[in-house]
Write a protein that holds these residues in place. Structure first.
Motif, short mmCIF file in Angstrom:
data_model
loop_
_atom_site.label_atom_id
_atom_site.label_comp_id
_atom_site.label_asym_id
_atom_site.label_seq_id
_atom_site.Cartn_x
_atom_site.Cartn_y
_atom_site.Cartn_z
N PRO A 101 0.83 -1.22 0.00
CA PRO A 101 0.00 0.00 0.00
C PRO A 101 0.86 1.27 0.00
CG PRO A 101 0.05 -0.94 2.19
CD PRO A 101 0.81 -1.90 1.31
N LEU A 102 1.66 1.42 -1.05
CA LEU A 102 2.59 2.55 -1.10
C LEU A 102 1.88 3.89 -1.09
CD1 LEU A 102 5.25 1.26 -3.65
CD2 LEU A 102 5.59 1.68 -1.23
N LEU A 103 0.74 3.98 -1.74
CA LEU A 103 0.03 5.25 -1.80
C LEU A 103 -0.41 5.68 -0.40
CD1 LEU A 103 -0.90 7.38 -3.80
CD2 LEU A 103 -3.10 6.18 -3.98
N ASN A 104 -0.90 4.72 0.40
CA ASN A 104 -1.28 5.04 1.78
C ASN A 104 -0.06 5.46 2.60
OD1 ASN A 104 -3.86 4.32 1.13
ND2 ASN A 104 -3.81 2.33 2.14
N TRP A 105 1.05 4.78 2.41
CA TRP A 105 2.26 5.13 3.15
C TRP A 105 2.74 6.54 2.78
CZ3 TRP A 105 5.42 -0.02 2.19
CH2 TRP A 105 4.77 -1.07 2.85
N LEU A 106 2.73 6.85 1.50
CA LEU A 106 3.17 8.17 1.06
C LEU A 106 2.26 9.26 1.58
CD1 LEU A 106 4.17 7.35 -2.63
CD2 LEU A 106 5.71 7.82 -0.73
N TRP A 107 0.96 9.03 1.55
CA TRP A 107 0.03 10.04 2.05
C TRP A 107 0.21 10.26 3.55
CZ3 TRP A 107 -2.69 14.13 1.94
CH2 TRP A 107 -3.67 14.37 2.89
N THR A 108 0.36 9.18 4.31
CA THR A 108 0.55 9.31 5.75
C THR A 108 1.83 10.08 6.06
OG1 THR A 108 -0.63 7.23 6.14
CG2 THR A 108 0.78 8.05 7.91
N SER A 109 2.92 9.74 5.39
CA SER A 109 4.18 10.44 5.60
C SER A 109 4.08 11.90 5.21
CB SER A 109 5.31 9.76 4.82
OG SER A 109 5.65 8.53 5.39
N PHE A 110 3.43 12.16 4.09
CA PHE A 110 3.29 13.55 3.63
C PHE A 110 2.46 14.38 4.61
CE2 PHE A 110 1.00 16.83 1.24
CZ PHE A 110 2.06 17.51 0.67
N ALA A 111 1.35 13.85 5.06
CA ALA A 111 0.49 14.60 5.99
C ALA A 111 1.21 14.88 7.31
CB ALA A 111 -0.80 13.82 6.24
N ILE A 112 1.88 13.86 7.85
CA ILE A 112 2.59 14.05 9.12
C ILE A 112 3.74 15.03 8.94
CG2 ILE A 112 4.01 12.90 10.84
CD1 ILE A 112 2.34 10.39 10.42
N ALA A 113 4.48 14.93 7.82
CA ALA A 113 5.61 15.82 7.59
C ALA A 113 5.16 17.27 7.43
CB ALA A 113 6.39 15.36 6.36
#
Length: 309
Positions: free
Chosen positions: A91-103
């Motif tokens: 689930p790379l898209l979910n991982w990228l979105w989570t990292s982006f939002a937190i960052a």
């Protein structure tokens, strides 16, 4: 008064130019060209040295299972399907979105809060300002291992375990390093600007929002970039506060750690590390793009910060 016959005065003899003089004049230019060539060669070598890990990562993500660690920079055959396989299985898209939002939350929170504190230390004159600022800087001497357990217990009592809040909430109180960075930039601004604004009736909030911050955009972007990169790569915090959730709720660092486990070697096997390299490359691309767009502010902020102390 006696006069001198102009005909008796010896005419000025022009200097005789030897054949060696043009060579002497050309020599400094030739030496400078050689020097520039040497500098360029050194820079190219250093650039190649720093780019090698990234090039190796790209080529490793395009290799077969048995070729991942052969250190060859030319994969044969080129396995473009590795990227597609990783995108379908993880689930790379979910991982990228989570990292982006937190960052984004972490970088904006620490940039704003640190700028407010830094402006206070730079503008206001009050007794004990130097000692208080030294105390703030002293907090940088504390290793993260010392505060890890107390901070964890605080978030546990507040009921935020398993959420994003512990990964960015503490940034609302600023960071000692970023406070120092912003304070040095604010000290370099002409104080006459603030005094003129005070005469015109501007309040302290207006001084900060309408004068200080517009002039401190380069250093503000530096803080955003630094914290965004630190939050994007924060594996330790992710292991502590997000590890209890589902795989879809992981961020990029925790997701890569999960991929390392998923594609680890089986009994007698080599492991599908080409998929790990492909996933690592995908989660690295956003940081490369971010730096490409922010490098102008990055260089300007580094060049102008700390002009006055």
């Amino acid at each position: 008064m006696a006069t001198v016959d102009p005909g008796l005065v010896a005419p000025a003899v022009p200097p005789v130019r030897t054949s060696q003089e043009p060579a002497r004049r050309r020599a400094p230019g030739a030496r400078s060209r050689v020097g520039r060539a040497v500098v360029w060669v050194c820079l190219l070598l250093i650039t190649a040295l720093f780019l090698y890990p990234l090039v190796w990562l790209v080529t490793a993500s395009l290799k077969t299972r048995g070729q991942v660690f052969d250190n060859s920079l030319l994969p044969s055959p080129v396995m473009w399907e590795n990227w597609l396989t990783v995108w379908e299985e993880l689930p790379l898209l979910n991982w990228l979105w989570t990292s982006f939002a937190i960052a984004v939350l972490a970088s904006v929170a620490v940039a704003v809060s640190s700028s407010v504190v830094a402006f206070g230390f730079a503008y206001f004159r009050f007794p004990g300002r130097g000692a208080l600022f030294g105390l703030v800087l002293a907090t940088m001497m504390l290793p993260g291992a010392v505060t890890m357990i107390p901070v964890y217990l605080i978030w546990k009592e507040l009921g935020f375990l398993g959420t994003w809040v512990p990964l960015w909430g503490a940034n609302l109180f600023g960071s000692a390093f970023y406070i120092f960075l912003q304070r040095q930039f604010f000290l370099g601004l002409p104080r006459e600007l603030f005094e003129a604004a005070r005469i015109d009736g501007a309040g302290y909030v207006s001084l900060f929002t309408r004068i200080a911050m517009p002039l401190a955009i380069p250093s503000f972007v530096i803080v955003l970039l630094f914290e965004f990169q630190a939050s994007w790569n924060n594996l330790q915090g992710s292991l502590i506060y997000l590890n209890a959730g589902s795989v879809e709720s992981f961020n990029a660092p925790l997701g890569i750690a999960y991929a390392m486990t998923k594609y680890s070697p089986t009994a007698g096997g080599h492991g599908d590390y080409q998929y790990v390299m492909a996933a690592s490359l995908i989660v690295t691309l956003p940081m490369l793009i971010l730096f490409a767009f922010g490098q102008r502010y990055f260089i300007e902020g580094i060049a102008t910060t700390g002009r006055k102390g």
